[in-house]
Design a protein around this motif. Structure first.
Motif, mmCIF file in Angstrom:
data_model
loop_
_atom_site.group_PDB
_atom_site.id
_atom_site.type_symbol
_atom_site.label_atom_id
_atom_site.label_comp_id
_atom_site.label_asym_id
_atom_site.label_seq_id
_atom_site.Cartn_x
_atom_site.Cartn_y
_atom_site.Cartn_z
ATOM 1 N N GLN A 20 0.841 -0.875 -0.014
ATOM 2 C CA GLN A 20 -0.147 0.333 0.008
ATOM 3 C C GLN A 20 0.764 1.047 -0.471
ATOM 4 O O GLN A 20 0.534 2.080 -0.205
ATOM 5 C CB GLN A 20 -0.614 -0.133 1.160
ATOM 6 C CG GLN A 20 -1.783 -1.211 1.068
ATOM 7 C CD GLN A 20 -2.775 -0.665 -0.048
ATOM 8 O OE1 GLN A 20 -3.655 0.870 -0.516
ATOM 9 N NE2 GLN A 20 -2.979 -2.128 -0.903
ATOM 10 N N ARG A 82 -6.454 1.371 -1.243
ATOM 11 C CA ARG A 82 -6.612 1.273 -0.528
ATOM 12 C C ARG A 82 -7.057 2.388 0.217
ATOM 13 O O ARG A 82 -6.264 3.313 0.497
ATOM 14 C CB ARG A 82 -7.042 0.130 1.050
ATOM 15 C CG ARG A 82 -7.392 -0.836 0.208
ATOM 16 C CD ARG A 82 -7.307 -2.131 1.823
ATOM 17 N NE ARG A 82 -6.031 -3.081 1.271
ATOM 18 C CZ ARG A 82 -5.183 -3.035 1.395
ATOM 19 N NH1 ARG A 82 -4.804 -2.699 3.197
ATOM 20 N NH2 ARG A 82 -4.209 -4.353 1.367
ATOM 21 N N ASP A 84 -7.765 5.342 3.427
ATOM 22 C CA ASP A 84 -6.925 5.416 4.624
ATOM 23 C C ASP A 84 -8.983 5.067 5.378
ATOM 24 O O ASP A 84 -9.950 5.828 4.753
ATOM 25 C CB ASP A 84 -7.383 7.136 4.586
ATOM 26 C CG ASP A 84 -7.464 6.916 6.696
ATOM 27 O OD1 ASP A 84 -7.695 7.539 7.223
ATOM 28 O OD2 ASP A 84 -5.995 6.503 6.690
ATOM 29 N N ALA A 88 -12.497 6.483 3.405
ATOM 30 C CA ALA A 88 -13.270 5.628 3.526
ATOM 31 C C ALA A 88 -14.436 5.534 3.931
ATOM 32 O O ALA A 88 -16.098 5.995 3.821
ATOM 33 C CB ALA A 88 -13.002 4.523 3.468
#
Length: 112
Positions: A20, A82, A84, A88
């Motif tokens: 990530q 992705r 955080d 999100a």
């Protein structure tokens, strides 16, 4: 950069770099691709470690590369990092009625 990276009592490097972390670098740049050297300059691991990690990520379909010379290669992400958890949650809470369809944005962009 990693040559000066401290090791813990067991001889392991203290800070871990995740997939990530690497994907976030691709997301944070306006460049179409990055080299392993450029990535290593931004992370606490060596160019060789970055190259090895990128190879593993390529096998998983997370990144891809193109040879730029006899020894050079440009890398880019094929997936986004992705979000955080806080971001999100904010995205999930956004009012869907204010959303604009991609087709509308494209038509507006084409008209400009």
């Amino acid at each position: 950069m990693s040559e000066n990276q401290p090791r813990d009592e067991g001889g392991e490097f203290g800070e871990k770099v995740t997939e990530q972390d690497i994907l976030k670098l691709f997301d944070a740049t306006d460049d179409p691709f990055l080299t392993a050297t450029e990535i290593a300059e931004k992370l606490p691991i060596s160019r060789q470690a970055v190259h090895h990690r990128l190879g593993n990520m390529r096998e998983k379909g997370l990144v891809d590369k193109k040879k730029t010379g006899a020894r050079g290669a440009g890398w880019w992400a094929t997936v986004a990092p992705r979000l955080d958890p806080e971001v999100a949650a904010s995205a999930d809470a956004a009012d869907r009625e204010d959303a604009v369809a991609l087709e509308e944005l494209q038509a507006e962009f084409d008209a400009a």
